[in-house]
Design a protein around this motif. Sequence first.
Motif, mmCIF file in Angstrom:
data_model
loop_
_atom_site.group_PDB
_atom_site.id
_atom_site.type_symbol
_atom_site.label_atom_id
_atom_site.label_comp_id
_atom_site.label_asym_id
_atom_site.label_seq_id
_atom_site.Cartn_x
_atom_site.Cartn_y
_atom_site.Cartn_z
ATOM 1 N N VAL A 21 -1.698 -8.204 -4.102
ATOM 2 C CA VAL A 21 -0.293 -8.197 -3.680
ATOM 3 C C VAL A 21 0.459 -9.261 -4.471
ATOM 4 O O VAL A 21 0.153 -10.458 -4.373
ATOM 5 C CB VAL A 21 -0.162 -8.478 -2.173
ATOM 6 C CG1 VAL A 21 1.308 -8.447 -1.749
ATOM 7 C CG2 VAL A 21 -0.986 -7.479 -1.375
ATOM 8 N N GLY A 22 1.430 -8.821 -5.268
ATOM 9 C CA GLY A 22 2.161 -9.743 -6.122
ATOM 10 C C GLY A 22 3.660 -9.732 -5.872
ATOM 11 O O GLY A 22 4.139 -9.275 -4.831
ATOM 12 N N GLY A 23 4.394 -10.219 -6.869
ATOM 13 C CA GLY A 23 5.830 -10.394 -6.735
ATOM 14 C C GLY A 23 6.618 -9.124 -6.525
ATOM 15 O O GLY A 23 7.787 -9.175 -6.122
ATOM 16 N N THR A 24 6.015 -7.970 -6.765
ATOM 17 C CA THR A 24 6.718 -6.693 -6.554
ATOM 18 C C THR A 24 7.280 -6.589 -5.147
ATOM 19 O O THR A 24 8.384 -6.066 -4.950
ATOM 20 C CB THR A 24 5.766 -5.507 -6.818
ATOM 21 O OG1 THR A 24 5.295 -5.583 -8.163
ATOM 22 C CG2 THR A 24 6.475 -4.181 -6.614
ATOM 23 N N ILE A 25 6.544 -7.099 -4.156
ATOM 24 C CA ILE A 25 7.012 -6.941 -2.765
ATOM 25 C C ILE A 25 8.232 -7.795 -2.447
ATOM 26 O O ILE A 25 8.852 -7.628 -1.398
ATOM 27 C CB ILE A 25 5.903 -7.225 -1.731
ATOM 28 C CG1 ILE A 25 5.497 -8.708 -1.729
ATOM 29 C CG2 ILE A 25 4.705 -6.328 -1.956
ATOM 30 C CD1 ILE A 25 4.666 -9.098 -0.516
ATOM 31 N N THR A 26 8.615 -8.711 -3.359
ATOM 32 C CA THR A 26 9.807 -9.527 -3.109
ATOM 33 C C THR A 26 11.083 -8.805 -3.535
ATOM 34 O O THR A 26 12.181 -9.311 -3.291
ATOM 35 C CB THR A 26 9.729 -10.880 -3.856
ATOM 36 O OG1 THR A 26 9.792 -10.668 -5.274
ATOM 37 C CG2 THR A 26 8.439 -11.615 -3.503
ATOM 38 N N TYR A 27 10.940 -7.620 -4.154
ATOM 39 C CA TYR A 27 12.108 -6.862 -4.620
ATOM 40 C C TYR A 27 12.491 -5.805 -3.577
ATOM 41 O O TYR A 27 11.693 -4.905 -3.289
ATOM 42 C CB TYR A 27 11.806 -6.183 -5.955
ATOM 43 C CG TYR A 27 11.745 -7.145 -7.120
ATOM 44 C CD1 TYR A 27 12.840 -7.315 -7.955
ATOM 45 C CD2 TYR A 27 10.591 -7.893 -7.360
ATOM 46 C CE1 TYR A 27 12.784 -8.211 -9.030
ATOM 47 C CE2 TYR A 27 10.526 -8.787 -8.423
ATOM 48 C CZ TYR A 27 11.630 -8.945 -9.249
ATOM 49 O OH TYR A 27 11.583 -9.841 -10.291
ATOM 50 N N PRO A 28 13.690 -5.891 -3.018
ATOM 51 C CA PRO A 28 14.106 -4.911 -2.005
ATOM 52 C C PRO A 28 14.018 -3.470 -2.488
ATOM 53 O O PRO A 28 13.758 -2.563 -1.691
ATOM 54 C CB PRO A 28 15.570 -5.309 -1.714
ATOM 55 C CG PRO A 28 15.634 -6.770 -2.061
ATOM 56 C CD PRO A 28 14.708 -6.942 -3.231
ATOM 57 N N ARG A 29 14.208 -3.239 -3.784
ATOM 58 C CA ARG A 29 14.199 -1.862 -4.300
ATOM 59 C C ARG A 29 12.788 -1.262 -4.344
ATOM 60 O O ARG A 29 12.642 -0.038 -4.470
ATOM 61 C CB ARG A 29 14.809 -1.809 -5.698
ATOM 62 C CG ARG A 29 13.973 -2.488 -6.778
ATOM 63 C CD ARG A 29 14.545 -2.252 -8.163
ATOM 64 N NE ARG A 29 13.698 -2.798 -9.204
ATOM 65 C CZ ARG A 29 13.785 -4.026 -9.694
ATOM 66 N NH1 ARG A 29 14.720 -4.848 -9.198
ATOM 67 N NH2 ARG A 29 12.979 -4.448 -10.647
ATOM 68 N N ALA A 30 11.763 -2.089 -4.232
ATOM 69 C CA ALA A 30 10.374 -1.604 -4.325
ATOM 70 C C ALA A 30 9.898 -1.114 -2.959
ATOM 71 O O ALA A 30 8.879 -1.564 -2.427
ATOM 72 C CB ALA A 30 9.465 -2.708 -4.847
ATOM 73 N N GLN A 31 10.641 -0.167 -2.411
ATOM 74 C CA GLN A 31 10.382 0.259 -1.032
ATOM 75 C C GLN A 31 9.015 0.904 -0.853
ATOM 76 O O GLN A 31 8.349 0.695 0.168
ATOM 77 C CB GLN A 31 11.488 1.206 -0.558
ATOM 78 C CG GLN A 31 12.746 0.491 -0.104
ATOM 79 C CD GLN A 31 12.485 -0.537 0.988
ATOM 80 O OE1 GLN A 31 11.767 -0.280 1.948
ATOM 81 N NE2 GLN A 31 13.055 -1.717 0.832
ATOM 82 N N LYS A 32 8.586 1.692 -1.837
ATOM 83 C CA LYS A 32 7.282 2.359 -1.699
ATOM 84 C C LYS A 32 6.162 1.331 -1.582
ATOM 85 O O LYS A 32 5.313 1.420 -0.680
ATOM 86 C CB LYS A 32 7.023 3.273 -2.898
ATOM 87 C CG LYS A 32 5.688 4.028 -2.812
ATOM 88 C CD LYS A 32 5.421 4.901 -4.027
ATOM 89 C CE LYS A 32 5.072 4.089 -5.250
ATOM 90 N NZ LYS A 32 4.620 4.922 -6.392
ATOM 91 N N THR A 33 6.166 0.359 -2.463
ATOM 92 C CA THR A 33 5.122 -0.664 -2.436
ATOM 93 C C THR A 33 5.223 -1.512 -1.184
ATOM 94 O O THR A 33 4.203 -1.818 -0.536
ATOM 95 C CB THR A 33 5.228 -1.568 -3.684
ATOM 96 O OG1 THR A 33 5.131 -0.762 -4.853
ATOM 97 C CG2 THR A 33 4.121 -2.607 -3.701
ATOM 98 N N LEU A 44 5.199 -11.201 2.607
ATOM 99 C CA LEU A 44 4.154 -10.414 3.268
ATOM 100 C C LEU A 44 4.214 -10.602 4.777
ATOM 101 O O LEU A 44 4.073 -9.635 5.541
ATOM 102 C CB LEU A 44 2.777 -10.831 2.739
ATOM 103 C CG LEU A 44 1.569 -10.096 3.322
ATOM 104 C CD1 LEU A 44 1.617 -8.600 2.991
ATOM 105 C CD2 LEU A 44 0.273 -10.713 2.788
ATOM 106 N N ILE A 45 4.461 -11.809 5.212
ATOM 107 C CA ILE A 45 4.572 -12.100 6.650
ATOM 108 C C ILE A 45 5.735 -11.329 7.257
ATOM 109 O O ILE A 45 5.620 -10.728 8.334
ATOM 110 C CB ILE A 45 4.738 -13.612 6.870
ATOM 111 C CG1 ILE A 45 3.439 -14.334 6.498
ATOM 112 C CG2 ILE A 45 5.124 -13.920 8.314
ATOM 113 C CD1 ILE A 45 3.602 -15.827 6.299
ATOM 114 N N LEU A 46 6.868 -11.306 6.558
ATOM 115 C CA LEU A 46 8.036 -10.575 7.042
ATOM 116 C C LEU A 46 7.766 -9.079 7.118
ATOM 117 O O LEU A 46 8.154 -8.407 8.086
ATOM 118 C CB LEU A 46 9.237 -10.842 6.133
ATOM 119 C CG LEU A 46 9.848 -12.240 6.185
ATOM 120 C CD1 LEU A 46 10.912 -12.385 5.118
ATOM 121 C CD2 LEU A 46 10.429 -12.523 7.571
ATOM 122 N N LEU A 47 7.104 -8.545 6.094
ATOM 123 C CA LEU A 47 6.824 -7.111 6.061
ATOM 124 C C LEU A 47 5.909 -6.689 7.202
ATOM 125 O O LEU A 47 6.053 -5.595 7.755
ATOM 126 C CB LEU A 47 6.172 -6.733 4.721
ATOM 127 C CG LEU A 47 7.068 -6.716 3.484
ATOM 128 C CD1 LEU A 47 6.234 -6.423 2.245
ATOM 129 C CD2 LEU A 47 8.157 -5.664 3.629
#
Length: 270
Positions: free
Chosen positions: A188-200, A243-246
Motif C-alpha cells: 500500500v503506497g501513496g496512490t491511496i492519498t489521491y482522491p481520484r484513485a477511487q478503485k484502489t 489507510l486509517i481513514l479509509l
Amino acid sequence: MTPQLSEFPLFDTHCHADFDTFEQTIALDKGIEGYVKEAKQAQVDKLLIPSIGQSNWRKLDEIAQSHPNVYYALGFHPYFLEQAEDEQFLELRQLLSSRTSQCVAIGECGLDFFVDVDRDKQERFFIQQMELAKAFELPLIIHERKSYNRLIELIKQHKFTLGGVIHGFSGSEQQALAWIKLGFYIGVGGTITYPRAQKTRTTIAKLPLECLVLETDAPDMPMHGNQGNVNHSKHLVTILNELILLRNETKQSVAAQMWQNSHRAFGICE
C-alpha cells in the motif's frame, strides 16, 4: 510537504534510499546516512531497499552492514533489463549464498508490459528469479504493470509458494484477493492519498488488514499534494493516516498490524 510524525514505529517495506537522487536533496546530511536519520525522526524505524540489478547489489549489502535497521532484496527489476545478462545470475547466486540475515527477499522483480523491454527476456529473468527464491527459500518483491494475468500464470506454473509482496498495488479487489490466496501481501503506497484513485482506495479499504504492508517507493510515487517533489520514507505516516481513514479503524490497531505484517512478510524478527 512537512513530514508528519508517527506515534508508532513504522516499516517502509519498499524504498530506493540508495539512489543518487538523495545525495542532492537532503539538507543536513547527504546520502544514506541522512536518509536513515530523517526517516528515524519520523518514526520510520526500519527500511527495506530492493535492488534494480547488478549495479546496486553490492552497494545494498554495504549499506546494510552499516545500518542494522536497513534490509534489502537482490534481483533484476524488469525496467532495467536491457543491460542485464544471463551470466549475471552466477554472481547473484553467489551473493545469495553468502548473504546476511538482512537480505530478506528476491527483487524487485516481475513483469512490466508497459515499457519497451523484450517480453521474452522479462519472463525468462522472472522465472530464473523465482527458481532462485525457491532454492534459497526467500519471498519475492514483485513489480507488476499491465502483466497481472501472465504473472499469476507463471507463479502457478512454477509452483511458487513462498509469497512476498505485490509492490505498488493499484488493481481490483478480485486481483488483490488472488494474490493473497497465493500467499502475497499487498503493498500500500501513496496512490491511496489521491482522491481520484477511487478503485484502489475502495479495494484497500475492503482487504484483510493482516495482508497489507506500507511502502513509499521513494524517491518515486510522491503523496497527494507533493507532486513533482522527491518522495522519502519520512512521509510513510501520511500513507498510514490515509489507510486509517479509509478503514475507519483505530490508529493503534492499524499501525500495530502493519508493523507485524512487515516483519512476517519477510521473516524478520520484531
